[in-house]
Design a protein around this motif. Structure first.
Motif, PDB file in Angstrom:
ATOM      1  N   ALA A   1      -4.795   3.141   3.013  1.00  0.00           N
ATOM      2  CA  ALA A   1      -4.988   4.290   3.895  1.00  0.00           C
ATOM      3  C   ALA A   1      -5.560   3.857   5.240  1.00  0.00           C
ATOM      4  O   ALA A   1      -5.115   4.324   6.301  1.00  0.00           O
ATOM      5  N   TRP A   2      -6.554   2.967   5.214  1.00  0.00           N
ATOM      6  CA  TRP A   2      -7.134   2.495   6.470  1.00  0.00           C
ATOM      7  C   TRP A   2      -6.139   1.676   7.275  1.00  0.00           C
ATOM      8  O   TRP A   2      -6.216   1.620   8.500  1.00  0.00           O
ATOM      9  N   SER A   3      -5.195   1.041   6.584  1.00  0.00           N
ATOM     10  CA  SER A   3      -4.194   0.233   7.279  1.00  0.00           C
ATOM     11  C   SER A   3      -3.001   1.073   7.738  1.00  0.00           C
ATOM     12  O   SER A   3      -2.079   0.534   8.360  1.00  0.00           O
ATOM     13  N   GLY A   4      -2.974   2.354   7.391  1.00  0.00           N
ATOM     14  CA  GLY A   4      -1.894   3.234   7.811  1.00  0.00           C
ATOM     15  C   GLY A   4      -0.786   3.418   6.800  1.00  0.00           C
ATOM     16  O   GLY A   4       0.182   4.149   7.062  1.00  0.00           O
ATOM     17  N   ASP A   5      -0.891   2.793   5.618  1.00  0.00           N
ATOM     18  CA  ASP A   5       0.136   2.933   4.580  1.00  0.00           C
ATOM     19  C   ASP A   5      -0.227   4.130   3.698  1.00  0.00           C
ATOM     20  O   ASP A   5      -0.745   3.975   2.580  1.00  0.00           O
ATOM     21  N   VAL A   6       0.064   5.333   4.196  1.00  0.00           N
ATOM     22  CA  VAL A   6      -0.330   6.540   3.479  1.00  0.00           C
ATOM     23  C   VAL A   6       0.435   6.683   2.172  1.00  0.00           C
ATOM     24  O   VAL A   6      -0.138   7.051   1.129  1.00  0.00           O
ATOM     25  N   ASP A   7       1.721   6.409   2.193  1.00  0.00           N
ATOM     26  CA  ASP A   7       2.516   6.553   0.968  1.00  0.00           C
ATOM     27  C   ASP A   7       2.009   5.620  -0.131  1.00  0.00           C
ATOM     28  O   ASP A   7       1.922   6.017  -1.304  1.00  0.00           O
ATOM     29  N   GLY A   8       1.690   4.383   0.253  1.00  0.00           N
ATOM     30  CA  GLY A   8       1.152   3.447  -0.745  1.00  0.00           C
ATOM     31  C   GLY A   8      -0.186   3.903  -1.286  1.00  0.00           C
ATOM     32  O   GLY A   8      -0.469   3.778  -2.487  1.00  0.00           O
ATOM     33  N   ALA A   9      -1.024   4.456  -0.400  1.00  0.00           N
ATOM     34  CA  ALA A   9      -2.329   4.945  -0.840  1.00  0.00           C
ATOM     35  C   ALA A   9      -2.175   6.119  -1.791  1.00  0.00           C
ATOM     36  O   ALA A   9      -2.863   6.205  -2.819  1.00  0.00           O
ATOM     37  N   VAL A  10      -1.276   7.031  -1.468  1.00  0.00           N
ATOM     38  CA  VAL A  10      -1.036   8.180  -2.347  1.00  0.00           C
ATOM     39  C   VAL A  10      -0.570   7.714  -3.724  1.00  0.00           C
ATOM     40  O   VAL A  10      -1.016   8.231  -4.765  1.00  0.00           O
TER      41      VAL A  10
END
Length: 702
Positions: A667-676
């Motif tokens: 999430a902090w790196s901008g990978d929202v889909d991966g974080a979800v």
């Protein structure tokens, strides 16, 4: 053992009985092996395992300096050597041969722990064996006293911890472990001690004879009986406070075996055996009746069960009121199922000593994450038969089965010859109690060394080459005092006597020389291992200093302590990993998601170096990978931190803690889909995880 020339004149002893004088090395050897229950290193980071191994190994060294009263049954030595050789082959074929040979951090079940186990067995056979007339060794009295003292100390520690204090280790919300460091270990050892102490405590029971006193009976119980009685009560108290279902089952099961075996052995005893047993008991009457001993055993079990039901925390574990205890049952079943699968994948060589912790990770999944978890590395299948099978494969299991058969036959021979059937039966019950407890628990020095000491005593054969004057009764028709000077002189020269006539104690094969070689071999091997264990235990103090320095943020003191620990325990590749994890935990608690302050940069660098050292020797060290991820995150290296967490997830894809950190880093790196995806994975494992639910809500609503 030396025969006292005045043995027939000892007060309260019938004429013609012989009192053995226990030499100093033999006495201290027995005390040290029994002290495994209470050995503890004050101020150490992990104060239990290595100190316990060290005291046992020092006891083996002292036993090698003492005259032999018995020896391991024939065939046991060969089977132990074959099993050890097979484990070496298994370790060398494993992924980490050095760790397999030495033993991994935790229980060190390589050469250190296995050498201690074998040594305890040898000490019991050498020093606690009955003589050829079935009389128990004088060293048993030393063992009784040591067991009583150990039970009192363990119970005292358990009471302190039950009151909220933690004088030994752990946190206030953990289960009581006392000087054993683990609740089930404490309960299992206490069950063994309780059954062993029933025998000397029987002297507290008043004689049933009326009128003229029976020779050997006294008007008041001796001090040893009071000590044993207090130790017996303390041991039962420790079983109750442990809150261990396995320990309570062990106590009841061991008592049942002891009662059946004792009744059966005493029924088969001859009248002369009965008289010898009464004489050796010191008090005659109700304590010698099978119904009396059975009543004591029933009372011990009743106190244990009723006491467990009276203690709220223990009752909750027994009656299903403790959710964690209930969940552990399904967790054990899953562990056993996966262990059988693992054994099927490695049928011939197994996974090697200390190889289970890494090998079992390949069989984990979401169910494992729910029922077992990844918080603490699982280094044992929690059942000793499965551990034997999975560590060395089918051949090692067959060797272990053969060893059990040989020991069972030797037990049968000794049982028929003993003049003290209840001593034999109660000690057998203690061994059975530990065996039952370890059907659902891990093996360890505290439990196995005490049990194996008793196994050695219960199965020992005659010594290979021992001065018979040191262990035999006077010749028929001769008083114990008459002719004793010649017997004692012959004993000092290493020859046997029979009715004052010297008989060569050596065979054409040089039996005396053979015994000397055997005890020198045991002494040298145990001495070397004791040195390693003692120096390794010394490293626990700098490890504690490193932990405290990390909590203070003192990088210089942290580095100095870590280097000292690595020097003292150079053979243990887990030391850098422990140091790295301590610093990472301290920084994670202090900083959270924030980058390290300037004052913390030196500590981050020093701890990262420790993590790098750990991963250089073991690239699959999940603890070191997780620690370096925290440290890199503190250094604002989010890509490096995520790379380490992904390596953890490669090993354990369903680890909730790793998934949570990975989700936050993505999430902090901008990978929202991966974080979800990571947070949803956590919620599949544990729908009640608030952190994952909160983070997922922030990402999906933002």
């Amino acid at each position: 053992m030396r025969v006292s020339p005045r043995s027939a004149l000892d007060r309260g002893r019938p004429s013609g009985t012989v009192r053995t004088v226990v030499p100093g090395p033999a006495r201290w050897a027995v005390v040290l092996v029994a002290a495994v229950a209470v050995a503890w290193l004050p101020g150490g980071m992990f104060p239990f395992v290595l100190p316990k191994l060290a005291v046992v190994l020092v006891g083996v060294v002292l036993a090698a300096c003492a005259p032999a009263r018995g020896a391991l049954p024939r065939g046991v030595g060969a089977l132990l050597a074959a099993g050890g050789g097979w484990l070496v082959v298994s370790a060398l074929a494993g992924e980490s041969p050095a760790t397999g040979l030495v033993g991994a951090f935790g229980r060190y079940e390589g050469v250190l722990a296995l050498g201690s186990y074998a040594g305890a067995l040898w000490v019991g056979a050498r020093l606690l064996s009955d003589d050829e007339h079935g009389r128990t060794a004088g060293a048993w009295t030393t063992l009784d006293r040591a067991c009583a003292a150990a039970a009192l100390l363990v119970a005292a520690g358990a009471l302190l911890e039950a009151g909220g204090l933690r004088p030994f280790a752990g946190e206030a919300d953990e289960r009581v472990g006392s000087l054993l460091g683990n609740a089930t270990d404490m309960g299992a050892v206490a069950a063994l001690l309780a059954l062993v102490l029933v025998r000397p405590a029987l002297a507290l029971i008043p004689p049933a004879t009326a009128g003229r006193p029976t020779p050997g009976a006294r008007g008041r119980a001796p001090g040893d009986a009071w000590l044993a009685g207090a130790g017996l009560l303390a041991a039962v108290c420790a079983v109750v406070l442990s809150g261990s279902r396995a320990a309570l089952l062990a106590l009841v099961g061991g008592a049942l075996v002891a009662g059946v075996a004792g009744t059966w052995l005493q029924r088969g005893a001859s009248p002369s055996d009965e008289r010898r047993w009464h004489a050796s008991a010191g008090r005659v009457g109700w304590s010698g009746r099978p119904s009396g001993v059975r009543a004591v055993l029933v009372a011990v079990c009743a106190v244990g069960v009723l006491g467990a039901l009276a203690v709220p925390t223990t009752a909750a574990r027994l009656l299903g009121g403790d959710a964690a205890a209930t969940a552990s049952v399904s967790g054990r079943v899953l562990i056993w199922q996966r262990t059988l699968e693992l054994a099927g994948d490695h049928p011939w060589l197994g996974v090697g000593p200390s190889g289970y912790a890494h090998a079992i990770l390949a069989l984990t999944d979401e169910r494992w994450a729910r029922d077992v978890g990844f918080t603490h590395p699982l280094d044992s299948p929690h059942a000793w038969p499965l551990q034997v099978l999975v560590v060395g494969g089918v051949p090692f299991a067959l060797l272990a089965a053969a060893l059990l058969v040989v020991l069972a036959r030797a037990w049968w021979r000794r049982a028929k010859a003993t003049a003290d059937p209840w001593r034999h039966a109660l000690a057998t019950g203690g061994v059975v109690a530990v065996g039952l407890a370890l059907l659902t628990h891990v093996t360890g020095a505290a439990t196995l060394c005490l049990a194996l000491l008793l196994v050695g005593a219960l199965t020992a054969g005659p010594p290979r080459a021992v001065p018979a004057a040191a262990r035999t009764a006077p010749a028929p028709g001769a008083s114990p005092a008459s002719g004793s000077a010649a017997s004692l002189r012959a004993a000092r020269r290493g020859v046997a006597t029979a009715g004052g006539r010297d008989v060569a104690a050596t065979s054409p094969g040089g039996r005396l020389a053979g015994d000397r070689v055997v005890r020198w071999a045991w002494g040298i091997a145990a001495g070397a291992l004791a040195f390693v264990a003692l120096v390794g235990a010394r490293a626990e103090w700098p490890l504690r200093a490193a932990h405290d320095a990390a909590a203070r943020g003192d990088a210089e003191a942290y580095s100095t302590a870590c280097d000292s620990a690595r020097t003292l325990r150079a053979w243990d590749r887990a030391v850098p990993s422990i140091c790295a994890q301590d610093a990472a935990a301290a920084l994670d608690a202090r900083l959270g998601a924030e980058p390290a302050a300037e004052s913390d940069v030196p500590l981050v660098a020093a701890a990262t170096e420790m993590a790098d050292r750990a991963l250089a020797t073991d690239p699959h060290d999940r603890g070191a990978l997780g620690a370096r991820a925290v440290l890199r995150q503190a250094a604002d290296d989010l890509d490096g931190a995520l790379a380490d967490v992904e390596r953890v997830l490669t090993l354990t894809p369903d680890d909730p803690a790793a998934l949570l950190r990975a989700g936050a880093l993505r999430a902090w790196s901008g990978d929202v889909d991966g974080a979800v995806a990571d947070f949803e994975h956590v919620l599949r494992i544990d729908p009640g995880d608030e952190r994952a639910r909160t983070n997922l809500a922030i990402l999906t609503t933002g």
